[in-house]
Motif scaffolding. Structure first.
Motif, PDB file in Angstrom:
ATOM      1  N   GLY A 152       0.807  -1.208   0.000  1.00 30.02           N
ATOM      2  CA  GLY A 152       0.000   0.000   0.000  1.00 30.02           C
ATOM      3  C   GLY A 152       0.845   1.264   0.000  1.00 30.02           C
ATOM      4  N   ASN A 153       0.471   2.224  -0.857  1.00 28.99           N
ATOM      5  CA  ASN A 153       1.179   3.510  -0.983  1.00 28.99           C
ATOM      6  C   ASN A 153       2.622   3.346  -1.468  1.00 28.99           C
ATOM      7  OD1 ASN A 153      -0.540   3.777   1.905  1.00 28.99           O
ATOM      8  ND2 ASN A 153      -0.981   5.314   0.342  1.00 28.99           N
ATOM      9  N   HIS A 154       2.929   2.217  -2.084  1.00 27.25           N
ATOM     10  CA  HIS A 154       4.337   1.949  -2.399  1.00 27.25           C
ATOM     11  C   HIS A 154       4.530   1.298  -3.770  1.00 27.25           C
ATOM     12  CE1 HIS A 154       8.422   0.216  -0.762  1.00 27.25           C
ATOM     13  NE2 HIS A 154       8.542   0.789  -1.947  1.00 27.25           N
ATOM     14  N   GLY A 155       4.113   0.045  -3.919  1.00 30.43           N
ATOM     15  CA  GLY A 155       4.373  -0.689  -5.152  1.00 30.43           C
ATOM     16  C   GLY A 155       3.945  -2.126  -4.988  1.00 30.43           C
ATOM     17  N   VAL A 156       4.765  -3.041  -5.469  1.00 32.42           N
ATOM     18  CA  VAL A 156       4.388  -4.452  -5.428  1.00 32.42           C
ATOM     19  C   VAL A 156       5.651  -5.288  -5.268  1.00 32.42           C
ATOM     20  CG1 VAL A 156       4.432  -4.721  -7.943  1.00 32.42           C
ATOM     21  CG2 VAL A 156       2.909  -6.168  -6.586  1.00 32.42           C
ATOM     22  N   LEU A 157       5.514  -6.441  -4.610  1.00 37.04           N
ATOM     23  CA  LEU A 157       6.645  -7.314  -4.319  1.00 37.04           C
ATOM     24  C   LEU A 157       6.238  -8.756  -4.588  1.00 37.04           C
ATOM     25  CD1 LEU A 157       9.464  -7.887  -2.980  1.00 37.04           C
ATOM     26  CD2 LEU A 157       8.285  -7.811  -0.770  1.00 37.04           C
ATOM     27  N   PHE A 158       7.105  -9.491  -5.275  1.00 37.69           N
ATOM     28  CA  PHE A 158       6.840 -10.885  -5.642  1.00 37.69           C
ATOM     29  C   PHE A 158       7.987 -11.756  -5.148  1.00 37.69           C
ATOM     30  CE2 PHE A 158       5.142  -7.967  -8.727  1.00 37.69           C
ATOM     31  CZ  PHE A 158       3.815  -8.360  -8.821  1.00 37.69           C
ATOM     32  N   ILE A 159       7.669 -12.969  -4.717  1.00 33.96           N
ATOM     33  CA  ILE A 159       8.698 -13.935  -4.364  1.00 33.96           C
ATOM     34  C   ILE A 159       8.416 -15.243  -5.095  1.00 33.96           C
ATOM     35  CG2 ILE A 159       9.140 -12.896  -2.110  1.00 33.96           C
ATOM     36  CD1 ILE A 159       7.569 -15.250  -0.854  1.00 33.96           C
ATOM     37  N   GLY A 160       9.440 -16.081  -5.207  1.00 37.03           N
ATOM     38  CA  GLY A 160       9.290 -17.373  -5.869  1.00 37.03           C
ATOM     39  C   GLY A 160      10.536 -18.204  -5.690  1.00 37.03           C
ATOM     40  N   GLU A 161      10.520 -19.377  -6.297  1.00 40.91           N
ATOM     41  CA  GLU A 161      11.655 -20.292  -6.203  1.00 40.91           C
ATOM     42  C   GLU A 161      12.730 -19.979  -7.240  1.00 40.91           C
ATOM     43  OE1 GLU A 161      12.150 -22.677  -3.977  1.00 40.91           O
ATOM     44  OE2 GLU A 161      10.234 -22.385  -2.942  1.00 40.91           O
ATOM     45  N   THR A 162      12.326 -19.432  -8.382  1.00 44.03           N
ATOM     46  CA  THR A 162      13.248 -19.207  -9.494  1.00 44.03           C
ATOM     47  C   THR A 162      13.005 -17.829 -10.098  1.00 44.03           C
ATOM     48  OG1 THR A 162      11.728 -20.093 -11.161  1.00 44.03           O
ATOM     49  CG2 THR A 162      13.215 -21.674 -10.069  1.00 44.03           C
ATOM     50  N   VAL A 163      13.943 -17.392 -10.929  1.00 48.64           N
ATOM     51  CA  VAL A 163      13.753 -16.144 -11.679  1.00 48.64           C
ATOM     52  C   VAL A 163      12.543 -16.274 -12.588  1.00 48.64           C
ATOM     53  CG1 VAL A 163      14.758 -14.634 -13.438  1.00 48.64           C
ATOM     54  CG2 VAL A 163      16.190 -15.518 -11.590  1.00 48.64           C
ATOM     55  N   ALA A 164      12.423 -17.405 -13.285  1.00 49.45           N
ATOM     56  CA  ALA A 164      11.323 -17.580 -14.241  1.00 49.45           C
ATOM     57  C   ALA A 164       9.972 -17.490 -13.549  1.00 49.45           C
ATOM     58  CB  ALA A 164      11.462 -18.917 -14.970  1.00 49.45           C
ATOM     59  N   GLU A 165       9.823 -18.202 -12.435  1.00 50.19           N
ATOM     60  CA  GLU A 165       8.550 -18.193 -11.711  1.00 50.19           C
ATOM     61  C   GLU A 165       8.204 -16.796 -11.218  1.00 50.19           C
ATOM     62  OE1 GLU A 165       6.824 -19.349  -7.346  1.00 50.19           O
ATOM     63  OE2 GLU A 165       8.598 -20.447  -8.040  1.00 50.19           O
ATOM     64  N   THR A 166       9.180 -16.128 -10.617  1.00 50.83           N
ATOM     65  CA  THR A 166       8.927 -14.821 -10.011  1.00 50.83           C
ATOM     66  C   THR A 166       8.673 -13.769 -11.075  1.00 50.83           C
ATOM     67  OG1 THR A 166      10.469 -15.530  -8.268  1.00 50.83           O
ATOM     68  CG2 THR A 166       9.771 -13.229  -8.258  1.00 50.83           C
TER      69      THR A 166
END
Length: 241
Positions: free
Chosen positions: A161-175
């Motif tokens: 909120g009020n910032h952006g977005v963050l993603f996590i995953g096991e690999t570069v491709a997945e994330t």
């Protein structure tokens, strides 16, 4: 070069993020764990996303803040957010944080959740968390607070909120695939809101079924990254250097 393939995948992700205009120049960061414990990770220094090369990436140690010091070192927020993730969230092998336009617009709304209004947005049904507690730049305290919101392994997308977005995953491709499709889904949603017409939101059972089907589409992320690298191999092969 150490971790050559991992470095090339990450460099390709930076290049394509710039092509999709989801970058902020030399700001925002992608990281990838390179040891079994997940505490040593590749991350970008202060180099424009569109010029990132595999050899430019730094290796930081999440247990050693001195590893994040030096000429063109990643900034304090890189250490604060990504260091915290790699210390506290073992399943966050890869992390990507951006202030992409439509995701950030979504993060600026009182209701920041992305509803399942189409197939792409259904990917995130019951798989997103909203951070309503923005407290300033993502320095170490803020990074630790955000990391604590990823303790549920099924949640790999954070709308900050009020910032952006963050993603996590096991690999570069997945994330990367998660980030790529989230921005496109957020764009569709924001454009749909602008029509002023009622939204056709998928029923929960259909949205969940679709999300599970997409979860089980093993290889789609690898295909996307391979396609991107094929284009870069032709247009900008120096990304692997």
């Amino acid at each position: 070069m150490d971790h050559a393939e991992a470095r090339a995948d990450l460099a390709a992700a930076f290049r394509w993020t710039a092509r999709e205009d989801m970058h902020e120049g030399v700001a925002n960061h992608f990281s990838l764990a390179v040891n079994d414990a997940g505490t040593e990770f590749l991350i970008n220094p202060k180099i424009h996303f569109s010029r990132m090369k595999a050899s430019d990436l730094w290796v930081l140690d999440a247990k050693n803040p001195d590893s994040a010091k030096g000429k063109d070192a990643p900034d304090q927020t890189a250490w604060g957010l990504h260091g915290s993730l790699h210390r506290h969230v073992p399943h966050a092998r890869c992390a990507m944080h951006v202030h992409s336009t439509y995701a950030t617009v979504l993060a600026s709304l009182t209701e920041s959740r992305l509803p399942a209004i189409d197939q792409n947005s259904a990917m995130f049904h019951n798989r997103q968390v909203i951070d309503d507690g923005y407290g300033g730049l993502a320095l170490e305290d803020e990074g630790t607070r955000c990391a604590q919101m990823f303790q549920d392994p099924s949640v790999r997308t954070m709308i900050m909120g009020n910032h952006g977005v963050l993603f996590i995953g096991e690999t570069v491709a997945e994330t990367f695939m998660r980030m790529y499709y989230f921005e496109r889904a957020a764009r569709n949603y924001i454009l749909a809101l602008q029509t002023g017409q009622p939204l056709r939101v998928l029923p929960d059972d259909v949205a969940e079924r679709t999300a599970q089907q997409l979860d089980e589409d093993h290889g789609a992320d690898v295909d996307l990254l391979r396609g991107i690298r094929d284009v870069l191999d032709h247009d900008a092969p120096d990304y692997v250097e």
